[in-house]
Each structure stands twice: as C-alpha cells, then as structure tokens.
Design a protein around this motif. Structure first.
Motif, PDB file in Angstrom:
ATOM      1  N   UNK A   4       0.825  -1.178   0.000  1.00 13.43           N
ATOM      2  CA  UNK A   4       0.000   0.000   0.000  1.00 13.43           C
ATOM      3  C   UNK A   4       0.877   1.253   0.000  1.00 13.43           C
ATOM      4  N   UNK A   5       0.462   2.224  -0.763  1.00 16.88           N
ATOM      5  CA  UNK A   5       1.150   3.511  -0.802  1.00 16.88           C
ATOM      6  C   UNK A   5       0.123   4.623  -0.601  1.00 16.88           C
ATOM      7  N   UNK A   6       0.542   5.720   0.001  1.00 19.16           N
ATOM      8  CA  UNK A   6      -0.366   6.823   0.247  1.00 19.16           C
ATOM      9  C   UNK A   6      -0.545   7.622  -1.027  1.00 19.16           C
ATOM     10  N   UNK A   7      -1.818   7.924  -1.369  1.00 19.32           N
ATOM     11  CA  UNK A   7      -2.121   8.750  -2.536  1.00 19.32           C
ATOM     12  C   UNK A   7      -3.129   9.803  -2.107  1.00 19.32           C
ATOM     13  N   UNK A   8      -3.268  10.863  -2.890  1.00 20.47           N
ATOM     14  CA  UNK A   8      -4.253  11.876  -2.611  1.00 20.47           C
ATOM     15  C   UNK A   8      -5.641  11.312  -2.858  1.00 20.47           C
ATOM     16  N   UNK A   9      -6.679  11.950  -2.275  1.00 20.66           N
ATOM     17  CA  UNK A   9      -8.048  11.458  -2.409  1.00 20.66           C
ATOM     18  C   UNK A   9      -8.441  11.343  -3.888  1.00 20.66           C
ATOM     19  N   UNK A  10      -9.107  10.292  -4.227  1.00 24.01           N
ATOM     20  CA  UNK A  10      -9.592  10.083  -5.585  1.00 24.01           C
ATOM     21  C   UNK A  10      -8.558   9.551  -6.539  1.00 24.01           C
ATOM     22  N   UNK A  11      -7.371   9.225  -6.046  1.00 28.04           N
ATOM     23  CA  UNK A  11      -6.318   8.754  -6.949  1.00 28.04           C
ATOM     24  C   UNK A  11      -5.842   7.376  -6.550  1.00 28.04           C
ATOM     25  N   UNK A  12      -6.795   6.420  -6.577  1.00 30.83           N
ATOM     26  CA  UNK A  12      -6.470   5.054  -6.182  1.00 30.83           C
ATOM     27  C   UNK A  12      -6.364   4.184  -7.421  1.00 30.83           C
ATOM     28  N   UNK A 160     -16.309   7.025   1.431  1.00 34.37           N
ATOM     29  CA  UNK A 160     -15.038   7.664   1.064  1.00 34.37           C
ATOM     30  C   UNK A 160     -13.875   7.129   1.890  1.00 34.37           C
ATOM     31  N   UNK A 161     -12.716   7.104   1.260  1.00 36.09           N
ATOM     32  CA  UNK A 161     -11.513   6.601   1.910  1.00 36.09           C
ATOM     33  C   UNK A 161     -10.712   5.700   0.998  1.00 36.09           C
ATOM     34  N   UNK A 166     -11.339   0.189   2.825  1.00 32.98           N
ATOM     35  CA  UNK A 166     -12.333  -0.876   2.753  1.00 32.98           C
ATOM     36  C   UNK A 166     -11.936  -2.057   1.860  1.00 32.98           C
ATOM     37  N   UNK A 167     -10.747  -2.008   1.248  1.00 34.80           N
ATOM     38  CA  UNK A 167     -10.362  -3.049   0.301  1.00 34.80           C
ATOM     39  C   UNK A 167     -10.285  -4.437   0.901  1.00 34.80           C
ATOM     40  N   UNK A 168      -9.692  -4.565   2.071  1.00 32.91           N
ATOM     41  CA  UNK A 168      -9.541  -5.876   2.681  1.00 32.91           C
ATOM     42  C   UNK A 168     -10.868  -6.505   3.044  1.00 32.91           C
ATOM     43  N   UNK A 169     -11.764  -5.713   3.648  1.00 33.46           N
ATOM     44  CA  UNK A 169     -13.069  -6.229   4.041  1.00 33.46           C
ATOM     45  C   UNK A 169     -13.905  -6.590   2.819  1.00 33.46           C
ATOM     46  N   UNK A 170     -13.786  -5.783   1.768  1.00 35.31           N
ATOM     47  CA  UNK A 170     -14.539  -6.068   0.546  1.00 35.31           C
ATOM     48  C   UNK A 170     -14.065  -7.370  -0.095  1.00 35.31           C
TER      49      UNK A 170
END
Length: 252
Positions: A4-12, A160-161, A166-170
């Motif tokens: 995992x890397x930190x990105x700005x909101x909306x840039x996943x 949002x986030x 939420x990726x792991x739970x999804x």
C-alpha cells in the motif's frame, strides 16, 4: 499482498499486473491496490445505454448488424441486456491497453471519423436512446473469467476513503461467496473515473434459478454472514442487476 502507498483522495489505482483471463483460480491474497497504475496499464470502460422502451428490439437488431464496425477499432469484452434491476438497459465493456489513455483517445478519434460507423449506426442508434453513461475502471488482481449462463452485475458504493480503508473487508466478502461456490466471480472492478469508491462485481450463474439457490445457501453460511457484516460497515448503497448476454456478445 499489494504493497500500500499513500495517494491523494480520488487517486487510487492498481499496482499489480491485472490479467483478464486467468487459467487458475488465484489465491485471495491481494487487496484492492492503492499504488501506482498497474504495470500493463489495462483499463476497462463500462458503458450503459438507456433505450426507449418502444425501441428496444430495434436498437438490439441494429447493434447486432453493425457492431462489427465498432469492434474493428477496439476490443469488446461483452454486452448484455438487463433482465432484472433496470429495464431497457444495454450494458457493454470495452478493454484498452496502453501506456496511458492515448489508445482510447485514438480509438475515439478514429471512430468519430469512420463514415460507415457514423452513417450506418450512430445516426440511427442515437434517436433510439434516452441516456448514455460510462465509467473507467481497473480489474482487481484476484479476478478471473468464466463464460456461459447468466450474469449478475453488483454495484457497491463504498464510503469515502478508498481501497486502503475498505479493500480488505470487501475482498473477504467476495471471497467468502466465491471460494465455496456461491456463484463464480468473473471480475471485480474499482472506479477511476465516474463516482469514486465504487466497485462493480460481475458474477456468473448457470441460470436465474441457480443464482437464487446460491444466494439462499450463502445466507445460511456463518462465514459469509460474518464477512458481509464486516464489509457492510464501509458500504453506502448496493444495486444488483441480472443480465443476459446478447447473441453478438464475445462473452457468453
């Protein structure tokens, strides 16, 4: 697992190589990625057309006859009509592989200048439609494909986030259904353009009755119930559509 890397909101974006057709079922070890765009830079465009109720048959007949004019420019993965969850809908998926969005831009430019496509299809199809919508999505690395039967498109609007939240739970909720055989997960896609924090899961069933049977059995499985409960904590809304492949769909 995906780093995992930190990105700005909306840039996943995905950081693993996505494979559209896998020969074996991958182990569910990768989370939805939040790192740089995947190595192959493959993305998918989901397009949904709303057809005038009195023109549904005419639109499908025209598309059946003229779709080859469009597939000459880029790859059509599949197209479906919605049977339950939204009437008079035509849903189709296109694949693009490029170092950037340049391939899609080039395709759209070529299509716009294709006289056969314009005169024989677009000019006749547009009056039959009431709305068009599209999204750009990436295939998550733990997805696979299967053909035949009926298809269910489940759309999740997550809070949002992004996948880092939420990726792991999804993924756990999807795997809890897929691994025991409560349906076949063909592909899971997360949005890049369109509403963010949206995930589409495309499922395969032998028939509508098979789908109902699988849902009933899943609801009595304590592992599924627990996984879904954890994922729902990150969910705002959900929509299900049962779809039948068109005769001219590459994926059937």
């Amino acid at each position: 697992c995906v780093k995992q890397k930190h990105l700005s909101r909306g840039s996943y974006r995905q950081s693993e190589q996505a494979c559209w057709l896998l020969t074996e079922i991958p182990k569910p070890s990768a989370h939805l990625a939040t790192g740089p765009q995947q190595e192959q830079r493959t993305f998918y465009e989901f397009r949904t057309y709303s057809i005038r109720p009195d023109q549904n048959s005419a639109f499908l007949k025209l598309t059946n006859e003229k779709i080859h004019l469009r597939t000459a420019h880029s790859q059509l993965i599949g197209c479906w009509t919605v049977e339950y969850g939204g009437l008079n809908k035509f849903f189709h998926i296109w694949q693009y592989v490029s170092d950037s969005y340049s391939q899609r831009a080039a395709v759209r430019a070529a299509v716009a200048q294709d006289p056969s496509w314009i005169s024989e299809y677009i000019s006749k199809a547009l009056p039959l439609l009431t709305a068009q919508d599209n999204e750009v999505l990436y295939l998550v690395p733990w997805s696979r494909l299967k053909q035949g039967g009926v298809f269910e498109l489940v759309t999740f609007q997550m809070r949002p986030g992004g996948p880092a939240v939420w990726g792991g739970a999804f993924q756990a909720a999807m795997s809890a259904h897929d691994a025991p055989g409560y349906g076949k997960l063909l592909g899971a896609f997360h949005s890049e353009f369109g509403l963010l924090n949206r995930v589409h899961a495309l499922w395969w069933f032998e028939s509508a009755d098979h789908r109902a049977e699988c849902r009933h059995r899943a609801h009595t499985d304590a592992r599924v119930v627990a996984a879904v409960r954890n994922s729902v904590a990150h969910l705002d809304s959900q929509r299900n559509q049962l779809m039948f492949p068109c005769p001219f769909s590459p994926m059937k």
